[in-house]
Write a protein that holds these residues in place. Sequence first.
Motif, short mmCIF file in Angstrom:
data_model
loop_
_atom_site.label_atom_id
_atom_site.label_comp_id
_atom_site.label_asym_id
_atom_site.label_seq_id
_atom_site.Cartn_x
_atom_site.Cartn_y
_atom_site.Cartn_z
N LYS A 160 0.83 -1.21 0.00
CA LYS A 160 0.00 0.00 0.00
C LYS A 160 0.86 1.26 0.00
CE LYS A 160 -3.72 2.21 2.66
NZ LYS A 160 -4.51 2.57 1.48
N ASN A 161 1.97 1.21 0.75
CA ASN A 161 2.80 2.40 0.93
C ASN A 161 4.13 2.35 0.18
OD1 ASN A 161 1.25 3.99 3.15
ND2 ASN A 161 1.29 1.88 3.91
N LYS A 211 -8.28 -4.58 -2.08
CA LYS A 211 -8.16 -4.43 -3.53
C LYS A 211 -9.51 -4.11 -4.15
CE LYS A 211 -6.05 -4.49 -7.49
NZ LYS A 211 -5.17 -3.36 -7.84
N LYS A 215 -8.27 0.29 -2.36
CA LYS A 215 -7.31 0.82 -1.39
C LYS A 215 -5.87 0.39 -1.71
CE LYS A 215 -10.57 2.56 1.30
NZ LYS A 215 -10.74 4.02 1.46
N LEU A 216 -5.71 -0.48 -2.69
CA LEU A 216 -4.36 -0.93 -3.08
C LEU A 216 -4.14 -0.67 -4.58
CD1 LEU A 216 -4.04 -4.36 -1.22
CD2 LEU A 216 -2.73 -2.30 -0.77
#
Length: 216
Positions: A160-161, A211, A215-216
């Motif tokens: 994610k990051n 997903k 959010k991804l």
Amino acid sequence: MGDLSLVTLVIIAANVVVSLKGFNDFSFFERYKFNIAAITRGEKVRMFSSGFLHVDIAHLFFNMFSLYVFANVVIAFLGNFKFLLVYVVSLLLGNLLSLYFHKNEPYYSAVGASGAVMGIVYAAILLQPGMSLYLFFIPIPIPAYIFGIGYMLYSIYGMKNKVGNIGHDAHFGGAIGGYITTLLFASWLFEKNLLMVILLALPIVLLYILKKAGKL
């Protein structure tokens, strides 16, 4: 941990030989690494060959040491051939998940056996959830299932990051490969260790939800 089985020794030897070739031959490394543009052009061999290349000795050692630690657990329950299938499926599924998440990034590249090894780690945790791990920076034993779930959650965070120069998605895909193949080969786990089967599925379900939610 015991002695190395022949199949584990062959896998480690293959990783060492291919990686050393890659260290000393840039064109060889470039030809067989995981690369989105090359794979979409049809160079599918990279989906497999990249799992035997590493960026340096430390990368190679960490993956092979992790394999050495967990391999015998899986072999003891499943035998050599099924162990090898878990390894290969995990390698390929790890790269497939990377391909899925980075399909619009033609320059994205990666190497390493981490996906395959993570599949073996997850398989070992499923098969022997009571074992404990001693991590270098923590002086007390950690239950293997806590490590497995924690690592998967960290992989989601990393995906994610975009944390570090690490193929978090390949690690995650490899773990899914290990999870699925182990349950196919050892269906008795649904009766003997159903709670562990459910617990280890939670990060996989979370990834799917994130997903789907974009959010991804």
